[in-house]
Design an enzyme around this catalytic site. Structure first.
Site, PDB file in Angstrom:
ATOM      1  N   LYS A 469       0.839  -1.203   0.000  1.00  0.00           N
ATOM      2  CA  LYS A 469       0.000   0.000   0.000  1.00  0.00           C
ATOM      3  C   LYS A 469       0.872   1.249   0.000  1.00  0.00           C
ATOM      4  O   LYS A 469       0.665   2.174  -0.756  1.00  0.00           O
ATOM      5  CB  LYS A 469      -0.915  -0.009   1.240  1.00  0.00           C
ATOM      6  CG  LYS A 469      -2.035  -1.009   1.176  1.00  0.00           C
ATOM      7  CD  LYS A 469      -3.200  -0.570   0.342  1.00  0.00           C
ATOM      8  CE  LYS A 469      -3.351  -1.155  -1.012  1.00  0.00           C
ATOM      9  NZ  LYS A 469      -3.143  -2.479  -1.383  1.00  0.00           N
ATOM     10  N   LYS A 587      -5.550  -1.033 -12.546  1.00  0.00           N
ATOM     11  CA  LYS A 587      -6.398  -1.704 -11.557  1.00  0.00           C
ATOM     12  C   LYS A 587      -6.378  -3.220 -11.762  1.00  0.00           C
ATOM     13  O   LYS A 587      -6.389  -3.984 -10.822  1.00  0.00           O
ATOM     14  CB  LYS A 587      -7.850  -1.204 -11.666  1.00  0.00           C
ATOM     15  CG  LYS A 587      -8.797  -1.860 -10.665  1.00  0.00           C
ATOM     16  CD  LYS A 587      -8.372  -1.587  -9.232  1.00  0.00           C
ATOM     17  CE  LYS A 587      -9.259  -2.280  -8.219  1.00  0.00           C
ATOM     18  NZ  LYS A 587      -8.740  -2.168  -6.835  1.00  0.00           N
TER      19      LYS A 587
END
Ligand code: AGP
Length: 592
Positions: A469, A587
């Site tokens: 992340k 994505k």
């Protein structure tokens, strides 16, 4: 990953195409273009490099492009630089087209076409496949579907194609192999798109075109054809998402919205996942296969399933699994985890497992996706549409699906565990209540050049996700490390001011990891502890403590990950970066 849109109906096409492309920006791109035709006039093509806003400005919001039939594209460069020349649509004499995917034998095909008089202006594989369709169409004087079918037989690789033929005004043709493509329908218009958000505003009735199928769409009809050119019939599916699900709902970024949707995603997954149709009776071993964050949930699941079920669990990166000649023994259940259900490596791993005649369970968030359709069994995580490139709510939904899988396989008394799991949504909400400390901490570390995340067991699995992340949206170099492994070399990197985040939720390894953290501190590290419960004395060691509520230790990853998602988010915001669309990323990685 590229985005494709198409529209043919009784409205001006360009504004609809631009709106659709704006809903696909999350897929990652570096140029964009439209081709719109007015009646039987030749399609007018406009392409721009950079963000979609450039195309919107160049076409004055679409007003400069008149016509009710058109295709649009956002390009994520695979062959050729992100320039206007390489942007789609690409044109030949009779055909204009856009493409998502990779044509593996494009060089060979380009030479063949050059030998037949074709010239090329771009570096792209897309221009090749558009001209190959043109070649078959003109050489054999056949219709669009036959020309597309010949092309599909000849081209190798992956593609979702949308094509306009000059002799067929008002019509759009499509073809699909591996890359996602859906067709939408209303009373007086037809749409095509790479993903649902692009057309959800206009229709909920969609068709999922199958691999190696072609389609012909007109304002009033949609038709599908197999590779022999025979018409085939596909069921229409109704999309149940609400349109706001694909909007930000007042949050600054999709990622922040989706972080806050995690309690609901977890609750819905717990409530709506059933294992009735999944045969787990003779499972002797598990092979969990995935990429990125999905792989991280597999690492967490490995510890839990081995502990509860006492069976061997391998966790493989799909990009490695697909090329290894590893023994796949009978009784192994292969579990493929994927938010998008379109990740090329994960799909290839699924097919490898099926070639070995092993049962495959897909844990997938997108209904109708390739992995969902090709797996023997499917668990749909109920996270809803996830727009931000950095996954959060789908990751959390995958975790709870895997907890339930562990309970089913181990055949333990589920009641006490499910009681704990049912508390997770409220506990996640509690973690989300107080973000001030994390905002401060993000400002404190946002200029760091190196961040380490360390932990043991499940805490290591959480470290993996926290590190990904951080690096994928803040661009700070970060590494997750098994805490016990640091002293075997990597600790040489720790110097004055190096940020080390120690994850300390597992009681049985707490002291061990704490001593590893002290080793880092003695070399100058700025030490952050992420822990559950009070942990007396920790404040003497750590420079900063993040606390999360306690729950069953096996499920602590679901709570510990939340602050790390927020820390990455706020760090990215402090660094003024594009949180939802980080550079170089898509994505869903539908190419190798
Ligand atoms: C996660 O934040 C990343 N965007 C990426 O690692 C992602 O998890 C990976 O590409 C797998 O995607 P999938 O779950 O759609 O297969």
């Amino acid at each position: 990953m590229c985005g494709i849109v198409g529209y043919t109906g009784n409205q001006q096409a360009a504004p609809i195409l631009l709106d659709g492309l704006s809903k696909l920006e999350y897929r990652g791109y570096d140029s964009a273009g439209l081709a719109v035709r007015n009646g039987d006039s030749a399609p007018v093509v406009v392409k721009t490099a950079g963000k979609l806003v450039n195309l919107i400005q160049a076409t004055d919001g679409g007003k400069k492009l008149l016509g009710t039939c058109g295709i649009g594209h956002t390009r994520w460069a695979t062959h050729g630089d992100p320039t206007v020349t390489n942007a789609h649509p690409h044109v030949s004499d009779e055909v204009v087209g856009v493409h998502n995917g990779i044509i593996e034998n494009y060089s060979e095909l380009r030479e063949k076409l050059k030998d037949n008089g074709y010239a090329f202006y771009s570096q792209t594989d897309t221009e090749v496949i558009v001209k190959l369709v043109d070649y078959y169409y003109r050489k054999y004087k056949i219709g669009p579907i036959d020309a597309i079918n010949r092309t599909m037989v000849r081209a190798r690789g992956s593609y979702a194609l949308a094509l306009i033929f000059s002799d067929y005004p008002g019509e759009i043709y499509a073809a699909r192999k591996e890359s996602p493509l859906i067709i939408g329908k209303t009373e007086d218009a037809s749409f095509l798109a790479s993903d649902v958000p692009a057309i959800l505003k206009y229709t909920r009735s969609v068709y999922y075109i199958e691999n190696l199928q072609a389609a012909r769409i007109t304002p009033s009809t949609v038709q599908f054809f197999n590779l022999n050119g025979d018409e085939v019939f596909l069921p229409v599916k109704e999309i149940e998402w609400d349109a706001s699900a694909a909007e930000k709902d007042g949050y600054e970024h999709f990622m922040l919205k989706e972080i806050h949707e995690q309690p609901l995603a977890v609750k819905n997954t717990l409530k709506n996942t059933d294992f009735d149709n999944i045969d787990l009776t003779n499972v002797k071993a598990l092979d969990i296969v995935a990429c990125g964050s999905a792989w991280h949930t597999g690492v967490a699941a490995q510890y839990i399933i081995e502990k509860l079920a006492g069976i061997p669990v391998r966790v493989e990166l799909a990009s490695e699994f697909r090329y290894r000649s590893l023994p796949l023994s009978k009784g192994t259940l292969v579990v493929v985890i994927s938010q998008s259900g379109e990740t090329a490596d994960s799909l290839a791993a699924l097919r490898k497992a099926k070639e070995a005649h092993l049962p495959v369970l897909g844990i997938v968030n997108v209904i109708g996706s390739s992995i969902a359709r090709e797996a023997d069994y499917v668990i749909h995580t109920q996270a809803g549409p996830e727009i931000s490139v950095a996954t959060t709510k789908a990751y959390s939904a995958q975790l709870v699906a895997l907890y339930m899988l562990a309970l089913k396989i181990s055949r333990v008394n589920e009641e006490p565990y499910m009681h704990q799991l049912d508390k997770l949504p409220a506990l996640i909400s509690k973690v989300l209540e107080d973000k001030k400390d994390l905002q401060y901490l993000a400002s404190r570390i946002s200029n760091s050049s190196d961040i380490f995340f360390i932990g043991r067991g499940l805490d290591y699995a959480v470290s993996l996700e926290g590190s990904l992340k951080m690096k994928e949206i803040s661009y700070i170099r970060s590494e997750a490390y098994p805490a016990g492994e640091l002293k075997h070399g990597t600790i040489s990197l720790v110097e004055d001011g190096t940020v080390v985040i120690g994850v300390l939720t597992q009681d049985d390894v707490y002291e061990k990891t704490l001593s590893n953290m002290i080793e880092c501190k003695s070399r100058g590290a700025y030490l952050i502890a992420l822990t559950s419960g009070q942990r007396p004395g920790l404040e003497k060691v750590a420079d900063f403590i993040i606390r999360v509520p306690e729950t069953e230790s096996m499920f602590m990853a679901s709570l510990a990950v939340i602050p790390l998602q927020l820390l990455a988010y706020y760090t990215s915001v402090y660094r003024g970066l594009d949180v939802d669309k980080p550079r170089n990323l898509a994505k869903s990685v539908t190419v190798e």
